[in-house]
Design a protein around this motif. Sequence first.
Motif, short mmCIF file in Angstrom:
data_model
loop_
_atom_site.label_atom_id
_atom_site.label_comp_id
_atom_site.label_asym_id
_atom_site.label_seq_id
_atom_site.Cartn_x
_atom_site.Cartn_y
_atom_site.Cartn_z
N SER A 86 -12.90 -2.17 3.94
CA SER A 86 -11.69 -2.43 3.16
C SER A 86 -11.33 -1.17 2.38
O SER A 86 -12.18 -0.55 1.76
N GLN A 87 -10.04 -0.79 2.42
CA GLN A 87 -9.61 0.44 1.74
C GLN A 87 -8.20 0.30 1.19
O GLN A 87 -7.22 0.62 1.86
N PHE A 88 -8.10 -0.16 -0.06
CA PHE A 88 -6.78 -0.37 -0.67
C PHE A 88 -6.01 0.93 -0.81
O PHE A 88 -4.78 0.92 -0.89
N VAL A 96 -9.28 -0.54 6.49
CA VAL A 96 -8.31 -1.63 6.45
C VAL A 96 -7.64 -1.72 5.09
O VAL A 96 -8.30 -1.97 4.08
N GLY A 97 -6.31 -1.54 5.08
CA GLY A 97 -5.52 -1.72 3.88
C GLY A 97 -4.65 -2.96 4.00
O GLY A 97 -4.07 -3.22 5.06
N VAL A 98 -4.58 -3.74 2.93
CA VAL A 98 -3.80 -4.98 2.92
C VAL A 98 -2.72 -4.86 1.85
O VAL A 98 -2.99 -4.38 0.74
N THR A 99 -1.52 -5.32 2.19
CA THR A 99 -0.42 -5.35 1.23
C THR A 99 -0.09 -6.80 0.86
O THR A 99 -0.57 -7.73 1.51
N HIS A 100 0.74 -6.97 -0.16
CA HIS A 100 1.08 -8.31 -0.68
C HIS A 100 1.67 -9.23 0.38
O HIS A 100 1.45 -10.43 0.33
N GLU A 101 2.42 -8.68 1.30
CA GLU A 101 3.16 -9.47 2.27
C GLU A 101 2.34 -9.90 3.47
O GLU A 101 2.81 -10.68 4.29
N ASP A 102 1.13 -9.38 3.63
CA ASP A 102 0.34 -9.69 4.81
C ASP A 102 -0.04 -11.16 4.85
O ASP A 102 -0.35 -11.78 3.83
N GLU A 103 0.00 -11.70 6.07
CA GLU A 103 -0.30 -13.11 6.29
C GLU A 103 -1.00 -13.28 7.63
O GLU A 103 -1.34 -12.29 8.29
N ALA A 126 1.75 -1.17 -3.92
CA ALA A 126 1.95 -1.85 -2.63
C ALA A 126 0.68 -2.49 -2.11
O ALA A 126 0.73 -3.32 -1.20
N ALA A 127 -0.47 -2.12 -2.65
CA ALA A 127 -1.73 -2.73 -2.23
C ALA A 127 -1.80 -4.16 -2.77
O ALA A 127 -1.39 -4.43 -3.89
N ALA A 128 -2.35 -5.05 -1.95
CA ALA A 128 -2.48 -6.44 -2.37
C ALA A 128 -3.48 -6.58 -3.51
O ALA A 128 -4.42 -5.78 -3.63
N LYS A 129 -3.30 -7.59 -4.32
CA LYS A 129 -4.28 -7.91 -5.36
C LYS A 129 -5.59 -8.30 -4.67
O LYS A 129 -5.59 -8.80 -3.55
N PRO A 130 -6.71 -8.08 -5.35
CA PRO A 130 -8.02 -8.27 -4.70
C PRO A 130 -8.25 -9.63 -4.04
O PRO A 130 -8.80 -9.68 -2.94
#
Length: 149
Positions: A77-79, A31-38, A95-99
């Motif tokens: 979790s995999q940034f 699972v990768g998360v970016t800044h814009e994910d909500e 592009a990866a979200a901050k922790p």
Amino acid sequence: MRIVLQRVKHASVRVEEAVVGSIDHGLLLLVGVTHEDEEKDVRYCVDKIANLRIFSDNEGKMNLSVRDIGGAILSISQFTLYGETKKGRRPNFMAAAKPDHAQTIYEALNDQLRDVGLRVETGRFGEHMDVSLLNDGPVTIILESKETS
């Protein structure tokens, strides 16, 4: 959100030589998360993961979901899934979200998968992990939440 989803016969994750998560038949999620994910990205991914028909029925056709087969989830979790490699030789992870944001979204995904009745095992967020799996098929799907628009 970007998720590499693998159909597995079994999978496990170790942190410092100790198994912290393990499943038999089911799905391994990277699972990768970016800044814009909500929240809407989480809901979209939970629906897809729980209902994606990628397990074989009695006729050998992919007609069953992880829910249908009583399978489990191993979520990692995999940034690095947001590593950009177009320039230079070192990946750029901008592009990866901050922790803090990534962990909130990642935990929401796992909680909502549990809420729909799935057993979810996890690694440890932010830790170095050793992941072992036996891919079944192989079946590997890339799921992008931004495809919803």
